[in-house]
Scaffold this active site. Sequence first.
Site, PDB file in Angstrom:
ATOM      1  N   SER A 142      57.168  93.037  21.985  1.00 36.75           N
ATOM      2  CA  SER A 142      57.673  91.133  22.272  1.00 36.75           C
ATOM      3  C   SER A 142      56.752  91.200  22.579  1.00 36.75           C
ATOM      4  CB  SER A 142      59.096  91.837  22.546  1.00 36.75           C
ATOM      5  OG  SER A 142      59.629  90.253  22.678  1.00 36.75           O
ATOM      6  N   ASP A 294      62.042  87.169  17.958  1.00 37.95           N
ATOM      7  CA  ASP A 294      63.435  87.800  19.058  1.00 37.95           C
ATOM      8  C   ASP A 294      63.587  86.037  20.014  1.00 37.95           C
ATOM      9  OD1 ASP A 294      61.795  88.644  20.408  1.00 37.95           O
ATOM     10  OD2 ASP A 294      63.204  90.352  21.050  1.00 37.95           O
TER      11      ASP A 294
END
Length: 547
Positions: A142, A294
């Site tokens: 991430s 995300d």
Amino acid sequence: MSIQAPSPQEWLAADPDPVTRAELESLINSGDQEGIDERFGDRLRFGTAGIRGPMGAGPNRMNRVVVRQFAAALAEWLNFRGGVVIAHDARQNSDIFAADIAEVLAGAGCWPVTLHPNSPTPVLAFAVAQLTCAAGVMVTASHNPVGDNGLKLYLADGAQVIPPHDQAIEAAMAAQPLPPCDLPDRGPDPEWPQKVSVEVEYMAAILANVPRLNSFHPLAYTPLQGVGLRYVNFALAELENGEPFVVEDEAEPDPFFRNVVSPNPEDHDTLAKVIRRAEQIDTPLALANDPDADRLAAAVWAYENEWRVLTGDEIGALLCDWILGLRVESGGDERVVASSIVSGRLVGRIAEARGATHVETLTGFKWIARAADSLQPRPGHLPWRFVFGYEEALGFACNNRVRDKDGISAAVHFTMMCRWLAYEYGRTPIERLAELMDEFGLHRTDQVSMKLDGRTGSEVMSAIRERLPHRFGSVEIMETTDYRDGVGGLHPADVLRFDLAGGSRVSLRPSGTEPLIKGYIEVVGDIAFPDPLLALSEATRELILNL
């Protein structure tokens, strides 16, 4: 029964990667016991929804041996049956780790399928349920630093893994023997592993509840050298908003993130380039996704000669108001809005005023995405329906088809919201925030993060519990809530919350992905001098530093 940890020599024999083999050989040959202990004194443990950490040799680093152990443990937990969809972002070794997972799962009798290379995390989350798979694995770290990587695990419902399943897989992983250095050769099979695409279905799902507007709203955008650009381009083109004006040297995926300050869009310095790009095209909106797309960060033109980087709580409030109040989502009291216990309280008040049910969950979308599942059915009412969820760390879910935070969908909704406000009401997001504050009271939030300096998060939290504070700065603590043993039906969590005099609040928890203690501060009420938000933030830092 205790599990004998592998020796460095045993690990070396199992490691197929020449880079990490050379690293470990150097440590052994030089007698660097400190370096060996750092890698073999512990092992990577499940955090938010899987494992994540710096890449390197040994069980306490991300590497191909650990990845293969994870895949073997997952196959065992699945009872060696069922489909598993696998995707990876553009980080270093992500494609290699994904291939190793597919090989191990196939050898154990599972059915692995892979998505398009360099896929966003929300596309993988969507794909699990869309393809009716038993699980999904996303190879990503991430927004972590460049040298990190990790694995996120999703269950058959398309949401992140939760206890006790993560604990069972972690235990099975620790008990796995070291995998062989060479996996069975499948030969030049062009159909292996099976490749699928869910991009069209994903786009249809995230655009289904976005209103089509007649106006146009230009924006600047950066994927931070991650994988979000082509998905954002496609979505905005479908809504006739045209492609965004992209920061050119941050447009293409780069595993080394050579052109970004940090892969983390929570770092305001990271947004400097996209703000400059917005100024070049004279648009009041600049958006950024993190590298696996995300999360969403937003900066908007606020006042004369000033940009405002919105907090996650401010974006959450604006999106909640947009989705519920501006009729993006029709419906009544069956609608569910969720936010985490460390996020601001404004979203809950907006939801209740708009006739939706607000659910407060633990931190993490593994809980937020399942908020509607936790509610009891009501005879004579429509089934509960999740319509919006968020956490202050720039994570937003704008529909119930992707059961995770989705920076692509959030970028689309935020752009359409700005478009609607500008051309239907002649207002900016800042002006809409001010109206919400007038309606529900002034809510301001801040976050502080403190490095642990070799201590574990649990050690620091235990030290705080042993010496619970009675005040933060000059503000008295009225009530202390410890979530360690579970509160209000929530799963136990290492979180302390302090409700202060005057309605302010401070929450403390260790990060699930980085060696940090995080403090979350919220002040409700008028701005005073000295500023109570700044004072509470400083008092929170002092509390952790003085332990």
